[in-house]
Write a protein that holds these residues in place. Structure first.
Motif, mmCIF file in Angstrom:
data_model
loop_
_atom_site.group_PDB
_atom_site.id
_atom_site.type_symbol
_atom_site.label_atom_id
_atom_site.label_comp_id
_atom_site.label_asym_id
_atom_site.label_seq_id
_atom_site.Cartn_x
_atom_site.Cartn_y
_atom_site.Cartn_z
ATOM 1 N N LEU A 109 -7.610 -47.505 -1.804
ATOM 2 C CA LEU A 109 -6.682 -47.828 -0.712
ATOM 3 C C LEU A 109 -5.257 -47.435 -1.094
ATOM 4 C CD1 LEU A 109 -7.197 -51.459 0.707
ATOM 5 C CD2 LEU A 109 -7.292 -49.293 1.933
ATOM 6 N N ALA A 110 -4.885 -47.743 -2.345
ATOM 7 C CA ALA A 110 -3.526 -47.429 -2.812
ATOM 8 C C ALA A 110 -3.304 -45.916 -2.815
ATOM 9 C CB ALA A 110 -3.301 -48.005 -4.203
ATOM 10 N N GLY A 111 -4.310 -45.176 -3.284
ATOM 11 C CA GLY A 111 -4.193 -43.712 -3.311
ATOM 12 C C GLY A 111 -4.069 -43.145 -1.903
ATOM 13 N N GLU A 112 -4.880 -43.661 -0.992
ATOM 14 C CA GLU A 112 -4.845 -43.164 0.392
ATOM 15 C C GLU A 112 -3.504 -43.479 1.044
ATOM 16 O OE1 GLU A 112 -9.673 -43.709 0.924
ATOM 17 O OE2 GLU A 112 -8.314 -45.141 1.873
ATOM 18 N N GLU A 113 -2.966 -44.649 0.689
ATOM 19 C CA GLU A 113 -1.664 -45.025 1.262
ATOM 20 C C GLU A 113 -0.572 -44.092 0.748
ATOM 21 O OE1 GLU A 113 -0.766 -46.754 3.644
ATOM 22 O OE2 GLU A 113 1.371 -47.060 3.314
ATOM 23 N N LEU A 114 -0.631 -43.744 -0.528
ATOM 24 C CA LEU A 114 0.354 -42.807 -1.081
ATOM 25 C C LEU A 114 0.254 -41.455 -0.341
ATOM 26 C CD1 LEU A 114 1.766 -42.108 -4.394
ATOM 27 C CD2 LEU A 114 0.155 -40.350 -3.718
ATOM 28 N N LEU A 115 -0.980 -41.014 -0.091
ATOM 29 C CA LEU A 115 -1.155 -39.732 0.622
ATOM 30 C C LEU A 115 -0.600 -39.825 2.037
ATOM 31 C CD1 LEU A 115 -4.798 -38.719 -0.434
ATOM 32 C CD2 LEU A 115 -2.623 -37.885 -1.346
ATOM 33 N N ARG A 116 -0.812 -40.949 2.675
ATOM 34 C CA ARG A 116 -0.366 -41.124 4.060
ATOM 35 C C ARG A 116 1.160 -41.172 4.144
ATOM 36 N NH1 ARG A 116 1.598 -44.417 7.509
ATOM 37 N NH2 ARG A 116 2.151 -45.836 5.833
ATOM 38 N N ALA A 117 1.782 -41.849 3.153
ATOM 39 C CA ALA A 117 3.209 -42.141 3.283
ATOM 40 C C ALA A 117 4.130 -41.102 2.656
ATOM 41 C CB ALA A 117 3.482 -43.501 2.643
ATOM 42 N N THR A 118 3.580 -40.157 1.908
ATOM 43 C CA THR A 118 4.473 -39.204 1.222
ATOM 44 C C THR A 118 4.194 -37.766 1.668
ATOM 45 O OG1 THR A 118 2.910 -38.883 -0.609
ATOM 46 C CG2 THR A 118 4.557 -40.641 -0.884
ATOM 47 N N GLU A 119 5.191 -36.926 1.405
ATOM 48 C CA GLU A 119 5.010 -35.484 1.641
ATOM 49 C C GLU A 119 5.427 -34.766 0.371
ATOM 50 O OE1 GLU A 119 7.503 -34.596 4.944
ATOM 51 O OE2 GLU A 119 6.093 -35.459 6.385
ATOM 52 N N GLY A 120 4.940 -33.584 0.176
ATOM 53 C CA GLY A 120 5.350 -32.802 -0.992
ATOM 54 C C GLY A 120 4.727 -33.315 -2.281
ATOM 55 N N ASP A 121 5.115 -32.675 -3.379
ATOM 56 C CA ASP A 121 4.498 -32.993 -4.668
ATOM 57 C C ASP A 121 4.763 -34.435 -5.097
ATOM 58 O OD1 ASP A 121 3.654 -30.450 -4.693
ATOM 59 O OD2 ASP A 121 5.103 -29.725 -6.179
ATOM 60 N N GLN A 122 3.717 -35.084 -5.553
ATOM 61 C CA GLN A 122 3.863 -36.456 -6.065
ATOM 62 C C GLN A 122 3.354 -36.488 -7.493
ATOM 63 O OE1 GLN A 122 5.330 -39.021 -4.193
ATOM 64 N NE2 GLN A 122 5.745 -37.259 -2.871
ATOM 65 N N HIS A 123 4.281 -36.780 -8.404
ATOM 66 C CA HIS A 123 3.887 -36.929 -9.807
ATOM 67 C C HIS A 123 3.877 -38.426 -10.095
ATOM 68 C CE1 HIS A 123 4.366 -32.654 -9.948
ATOM 69 N NE2 HIS A 123 5.596 -32.775 -9.494
ATOM 70 N N PRO A 158 11.727 -43.581 -6.913
ATOM 71 C CA PRO A 158 10.362 -43.106 -6.661
ATOM 72 C C PRO A 158 9.700 -43.881 -5.526
ATOM 73 C CG PRO A 158 10.490 -44.300 -8.739
ATOM 74 C CD PRO A 158 11.879 -44.202 -8.222
ATOM 75 N N TYR A 159 8.669 -43.279 -4.951
ATOM 76 C CA TYR A 159 7.802 -44.008 -4.021
ATOM 77 C C TYR A 159 7.099 -45.061 -4.866
ATOM 78 C CZ TYR A 159 3.806 -45.163 -1.164
ATOM 79 O OH TYR A 159 2.873 -45.863 -0.451
ATOM 80 N N MET A 160 7.065 -46.309 -4.384
ATOM 81 C CA MET A 160 6.442 -47.351 -5.218
ATOM 82 C C MET A 160 5.422 -48.174 -4.442
ATOM 83 S SD MET A 160 9.161 -48.815 -7.907
ATOM 84 C CE MET A 160 10.730 -48.732 -7.116
ATOM 85 N N ILE A 161 4.248 -48.257 -5.014
ATOM 86 C CA ILE A 161 3.203 -49.093 -4.425
ATOM 87 C C ILE A 161 2.743 -50.117 -5.467
ATOM 88 C CG2 ILE A 161 1.393 -47.319 -4.841
ATOM 89 C CD1 ILE A 161 0.143 -48.436 -2.125
ATOM 90 N N ALA A 162 2.729 -51.370 -5.045
ATOM 91 C CA ALA A 162 2.442 -52.468 -5.985
ATOM 92 C C ALA A 162 1.083 -53.084 -5.686
ATOM 93 C CB ALA A 162 3.542 -53.520 -5.863
ATOM 94 N N PHE A 163 0.814 -54.165 -6.371
ATOM 95 C CA PHE A 163 -0.438 -54.895 -6.157
ATOM 96 C C PHE A 163 -0.124 -56.367 -5.939
ATOM 97 C CE2 PHE A 163 -4.932 -55.228 -6.285
ATOM 98 C CZ PHE A 163 -5.381 -53.927 -6.215
ATOM 99 N N ASP A 164 -0.849 -56.969 -5.039
ATOM 100 C CA ASP A 164 -0.744 -58.414 -4.751
ATOM 101 C C ASP A 164 0.453 -58.757 -3.865
ATOM 102 O OD1 ASP A 164 -2.993 -59.823 -6.121
ATOM 103 O OD2 ASP A 164 -2.207 -58.692 -7.809
ATOM 104 N N ILE A 165 0.369 -59.978 -3.344
ATOM 105 C CA ILE A 165 1.404 -60.420 -2.405
ATOM 106 C C ILE A 165 2.053 -61.721 -2.894
ATOM 107 C CG2 ILE A 165 0.710 -59.222 -0.281
ATOM 108 C CD1 ILE A 165 -1.055 -61.656 0.412
ATOM 109 N N LEU A 166 2.472 -61.711 -4.156
ATOM 110 C CA LEU A 166 3.231 -62.855 -4.650
ATOM 111 C C LEU A 166 4.549 -62.877 -3.870
ATOM 112 C CD1 LEU A 166 2.795 -62.694 -8.539
ATOM 113 C CD2 LEU A 166 1.409 -63.890 -6.843
#
Ligand code: BGC
Length: 322
Positions: free
Chosen positions: A156-170, A256-264
């Motif tokens: 899910l996290a990977g798919e969200e990164l693909l959905r939300a970004t454009e261009g090269d993502q390192h 950077p684009y940032m995706i985290a885990f959990d909803i603390l």
């Protein structure tokens, strides 16, 4: 000795004995009687133990609270034990003690390594069923796993990164601990989601030891070493919070684009402040509740479904402020 003397001595002795006996009864009761222990001690149907990874961790506190609530609703005594800071050896030692104490059931995070597997087998031999929660150990004799589908949550996290970004993502990944199966599965799922996408590559993976400071240091040092990193993924509850601190300590043109885990709560605040872009929600309260209900079912029927996943969602900026 004449008769009168004898009678006097016997009477005196008798009185002394009676007084001592009464004193003994009185003081004995005062000394040893603990009010209410017998009449007031609650009687429970079963005694279940929850072994947590870290008692000081908000995520585990959520599991614990809902587990305790559910247990008390069902007249079950739930004892929750864990080290203040993550310490798998201590958890294993406690598990062994709980088997010796002959508790009715054990709910625990699945731990890597043969010792955990042996202890689960030992518990089973002693008629104590084991459930894993939060992280599984499928090649043990645990009866069931209750928690997130960790591989899919990483995907899910990977798919969200693909959905939300454009261009090269390192991408730099910060993970709680490379030994834990749930962390490994989240990374595998993420990598699977981006593996055939040429514009995305995973540059580095570092551990945070499930601490905020560890995640801040990992983000900082990773970005210092790889100046091309423009996306970060944190795979455990405090990684996102730490990542933000690490990035704030570095001067970058664009964060950077940032995706985290959990909803603390702190993670949700960072989302509202637009300091992170998204987070993968898992529901620890559901895990605690479901784990206890599953244990009850297991104790009653002897069988439960071996894999019981709780939900996951992607939470984005704006989702929390409606
Ligand atoms: C993980 C737990 C871990 C916690 C650490 C959660 O995302 O599921 O295994 O203990 O993060 O903060």
């Amino acid at each position: 000795m004449n008769n009168r003397k004898k009678t006097g001595l016997l009477t005196g002795g008798g009185i002394l004995f009676a007084v001592c006996f009464l004193l003994m009864l009185y003081f004995g009761k005062e000394t040893f009687y603990v009010e209410g222990t017998e009449q007031n001690s609650p009687s429970y149907d079963s005694h279940i133990v929850l072994l947590t990874e870290e008692t000081g961790n908000e995520y585990w506190q959520m599991i614990e609270q809902s587990a305790k609530q559910t247990a008390s609703n069902h007249d079950i005594y739930l004892e929750s034990i864990g080290p203040k800071k993550a310490d798998p050896d201590e958890v294993l030692r406690t598990m062994d003690q709980m088997i010796a104490a002959d508790v009715d059931g054990i709910i625990t995070q699945g731990l890597p390594g043969p010792r955990f597997r042996d202890l689960v087998a030992k518990a089973e031999e002693n008629g104590i069923p084991v459930l894993t929660v939060d992280s599984d150990m499928p090649d043990s004799e645990r009866r069931a796993y209750i928690g997130t589908d960790n591989y899919n949550s990483g995907k899910l996290a990977g798919e969200e990164l693909l959905r939300a970004t454009e261009g090269d993502q390192h991408v730099g990944i910060i993970t709680g601990n490379l030994e834990s199966l749930n962390q490994q599965e989240r990374i595998e799922g993420f990598e699977a989601a981006v593996e055939n996408v040429e514009r995305v590559d995973v540059v580095d993976i570092r551990e945070s030891n499930i601490t905020e400071v560890g995640a801040a240091q990992a983000a900082y040092s990773m970005m210092k070493q790889h100046s091309n990193i423009n996306a970060l993924f944190g795979t455990s509850a405090l990684d996102g919070i730490g990542m933000v601190q690490g990035v704030e300590d570095i001067t970058v043109w664009e964060r950077p684009y940032m995706i985290a885990f959990d909803i603390l709560p702190e993670t949700l605040t960072l989302l509202e402040e637009e300091k992170i872009d998204a987070t993968i929600a898992q529901y620890p309260e559901k895990m605690g509740e479901k784990a206890v209900k599953t244990m009850i079912e297991l104790l009653e029927t002897g069988y439960v479904a071996p894999r019981q996943h709780t939900e996951t969602d992607v939470i984005r900026q704006g989702d929390t402020t409606s």
